[in-house]
Design a protein around this motif. Structure first.
Motif, short mmCIF file in Angstrom:
data_model
loop_
_atom_site.label_atom_id
_atom_site.label_comp_id
_atom_site.label_asym_id
_atom_site.label_seq_id
_atom_site.Cartn_x
_atom_site.Cartn_y
_atom_site.Cartn_z
N TYR A 284 57.69 59.33 45.90
CA TYR A 284 57.49 58.02 46.53
C TYR A 284 56.91 57.04 45.51
CZ TYR A 284 55.92 54.76 50.21
OH TYR A 284 55.72 53.66 51.02
N LEU A 288 58.79 53.79 43.57
CA LEU A 288 58.22 52.45 43.59
C LEU A 288 57.96 51.94 42.17
CD1 LEU A 288 55.75 52.85 46.60
CD2 LEU A 288 57.86 51.51 46.56
N TYR A 426 58.40 57.66 54.19
CA TYR A 426 58.44 57.14 52.83
C TYR A 426 59.79 56.53 52.47
CZ TYR A 426 54.07 59.72 52.13
OH TYR A 426 52.78 60.19 52.22
N GLY A 430 59.20 53.11 54.10
CA GLY A 430 58.36 52.62 53.02
C GLY A 430 59.10 51.94 51.89
N ILE A 431 59.99 52.69 51.23
CA ILE A 431 60.70 52.14 50.07
C ILE A 431 61.62 50.98 50.45
CG2 ILE A 431 62.43 52.68 48.31
CD1 ILE A 431 61.13 55.38 47.97
N SER A 433 61.35 48.88 52.87
CA SER A 433 60.51 47.72 53.18
C SER A 433 59.97 47.08 51.91
CB SER A 433 59.33 48.15 54.07
OG SER A 433 59.79 48.66 55.30
N GLY A 434 59.52 47.91 50.97
CA GLY A 434 58.99 47.39 49.72
C GLY A 434 60.04 46.65 48.91
N ILE A 448 56.42 45.34 46.74
CA ILE A 448 56.58 46.79 46.55
C ILE A 448 55.36 47.53 47.09
CG2 ILE A 448 56.70 48.60 44.80
CD1 ILE A 448 58.48 46.78 43.16
N TYR A 450 53.33 46.51 49.45
CA TYR A 450 53.37 46.46 50.92
C TYR A 450 54.21 47.63 51.46
CZ TYR A 450 51.06 42.00 51.97
OH TYR A 450 50.12 41.00 52.14
N GLY A 451 55.31 47.93 50.79
CA GLY A 451 56.13 49.06 51.20
C GLY A 451 55.35 50.36 51.13
N ILE A 454 53.02 50.58 54.15
CA ILE A 454 53.76 50.88 55.39
C ILE A 454 54.04 52.38 55.47
CG2 ILE A 454 55.98 50.58 56.56
CD1 ILE A 454 55.94 47.67 55.54
#
Length: 496
Positions: A284, A288, A426, A430-431, A433-434, A448, A450-451, A454
């Motif tokens: 993860y 990022l 994740y 997560g990714i 969203s980022g 990034i 922020y992702g 989340i």
């Protein structure tokens, strides 16, 4: 034989509950706040007896990487970005797999030790060695072809070239990991955490001196940094191995055995489930970091992101120590048939990790204008790090709690369901969203991050929900059945 239904399983478990309830070694009835406070204090002492040395070890081992990054930052922004990319992407990918594969030992060895099945621990560790060394060999081509891999992934030519050169020198580190990870889990399951801490402290002292001597004094640059890092990890690997074979581990180590190669496939399946669960967290961060390299001013973005990841990692060393303590306590107590002690351990570890996360966040906010200068001389990078500090603080809280709860999951043997949860949190939420916030809404590195927040938030909430709804009596019975299966497999191997 007909498969047992869930209703029959529940009925069988309920029939066993009085056995656990009447066990004098488990927690007795808690009447009022005084009884609760007493039991809470007793369990806290047991947890922190394990956690303090584990935390110290985590700080020392993470310090090896941090010291390398600090010296790389003194060489220049390109060198700092090179170390960050190589460590998080090239070294991070196989390390994430090996770390996950080795975490199966926390379930196997922890529950076996709790059930007094001491001789099984050495065999399990050797099985893990076989699997991890095979993984290290498989990963070698990734290091050899790191430059084209990084270019294919979209990293800048200058960073890709330098990281590729550095990766060749970092191959020995992977084989050191393959030795260290299983031996650490083996020792942790027996609460032998102090010796791991002492070895890590000695390694850190040598690492700091020789990093300065080779990188700055002799001017060997990143090659010198790589040689020192390899040597430090191999020092830890050899020292832990010598301690294990010295006789200090009693019945848990009786020498090398061909049993390490028997029923390896069955052990591998459990290890793979653990690997998926634990590797996703490492990947993860790796993903990022990769996307940060696609932003404008890639070197500055990666530098700022890597500094924040480094700070987050330092704060989470406490959580990793608690992760070790929680997995050992939960697995030992479930293996011993003490479900209430396991449940109390979960409560203590959860509250401790939350308070620690809030404490570190407060320190970070207060020092947000000063700490970036420790890692870089670039004013641009320092400004971005300062802007990321509020998000970094939120991440600290969630990461501390999430790591502690993951230790509970490992101790109870929940690797497979948690792996599914991690994938969704994740990589589905997560990714994406980022990336959406970073590129679509032009939020850059903040998007990034922020992702990341989340994904961490969702994972933490789902783990809390899972633990809240757990029947610990059933988990204790499941551990008993799992140990019975392992004993049968071992007996079959010995008579075949």
């Amino acid at each position: 034989m007909h498969p047992i239904s869930m209703a029959d399983y529940d009925e069988k478990v309920e029939q066993l509950l009085p056995v656990y309830d009447d066990d004098d070694d488990d927690i007795g009835p808690i009447n009022g706040i005084n009884d609760f406070a007493k039991e809470f204090f007793i369990e806290s002492k047991k947890l922190w007896y394990l956690a303090f040395p584990a935390i110290f070890t985590s700080f020392c081992q993470y310090g090896l990487i941090t010291i390398t990054q600090v010296f790389a930052g003194r060489l220049g922004t390109t060198q700092l970005a090179t170390v960050a990319v190589q460590n998080s992407i090239i070294s991070g990918f196989p390390y994430g797999i090996m770390f996950g594969l080795s975490s199966a030992l926390e379930t196997y060895c922890g529950q076996a030790y709790g059930a007094n099945q001491f001789k099984m621990l050495g065999t399990y560790m050797q099985k893990s060695w076989v699997i991890l060394y095979a993984m290290a060999i498989t990963a070698v081509p990734l290091f050899i072809f790191a430059t084209p891999v990084l270019k294919f992934l979209g990293q800048t030519p200058s960073i890709s070239t330098e990281a590729g050169k550095l990766a060749i020198w970092m191959i020995p580190q992977q084989f050191a990991y393959a030795s260290i990870l299983p031996s650490s889990k083996f020792l942790q399951a027996q609460s032998k955490v102090a010796v791991i801490a002492v070895i890590a402290a000695v390694a850190l002292c040598f690492h700091a001196f020789f990093s300065w001597f080779l990188v700055l004094n002799l001017g060997w640059g990143l090659v010198g940094a790589a040689l020192v890092l390899d040597g430090s990890w191999w020092f830890i690997a050899i020292a832990q191995f010598l301690y294990i074979i010295s006789g200090a581990c009693g019945e848990t180590w009786s020498g090398f055995s061909w049993k390490a190669f028997q029923n390896l496939w069955g052990f591998l399946k459990i290890s793979v489930a653990s690997a998926v669960m634990m590797s996703l967290e490492v990947w993860y961060v790796m993903a990022l970091t990769l996307f940060a390299g696609y932003l404008d001013d890639a070197e500055i973005s990666i530098d700022a992101f890597s500094i924040c990841i480094n700070i987050l990692g330092w704060a989470c060393m406490v959580a990793i120590g608690l992760n070790v303590a929680s997995s050992v306590r939960v697995s030992n107590e479930l293996g011993s048939g003490h479900p209430r002690k396991a449940r109390l351990s979960v409560l203590v570890i959860g509250m401790s990790s939350l308070l620690i996360g809030l404490f570190f966040t407060l320190i970070l906010i207060v020092t947000r204008k000063r700490y970036p200068a420790i890692f870089t001389n670039s004013s641009e990078v320092q400004q971005i790090v300062e802007e990321l500090t509020p998000l970094l603080g939120i991440s600290m809280v969630f990461t501390n709690v999430q790591y502690a709860l993951s230790g509970v999951a490992i101790g109870a043997g929940w690797q497979t369901p948690v792996a599914y949860m991690s994938t969704v949190c994740y990589f589905i939420f997560g990714i994406p969203s980022g990336v959406l916030m970073a590129y679509k809404f032009k939020m850059g590195v903040q998007g990034i991050w922020y992702g990341m927040v989340i994904g961490l938030c969702l994972q933490t909430c789902l783990l809390l929900w899972m633990i809240w709804n757990t029947n610990w009596n059933k988990e204790s019975y499941a551990a008993e059945e799992r140990l019975g299966q392992w004993r049968c497999e071992t007996h079959t191997e010995e008579t075949s």
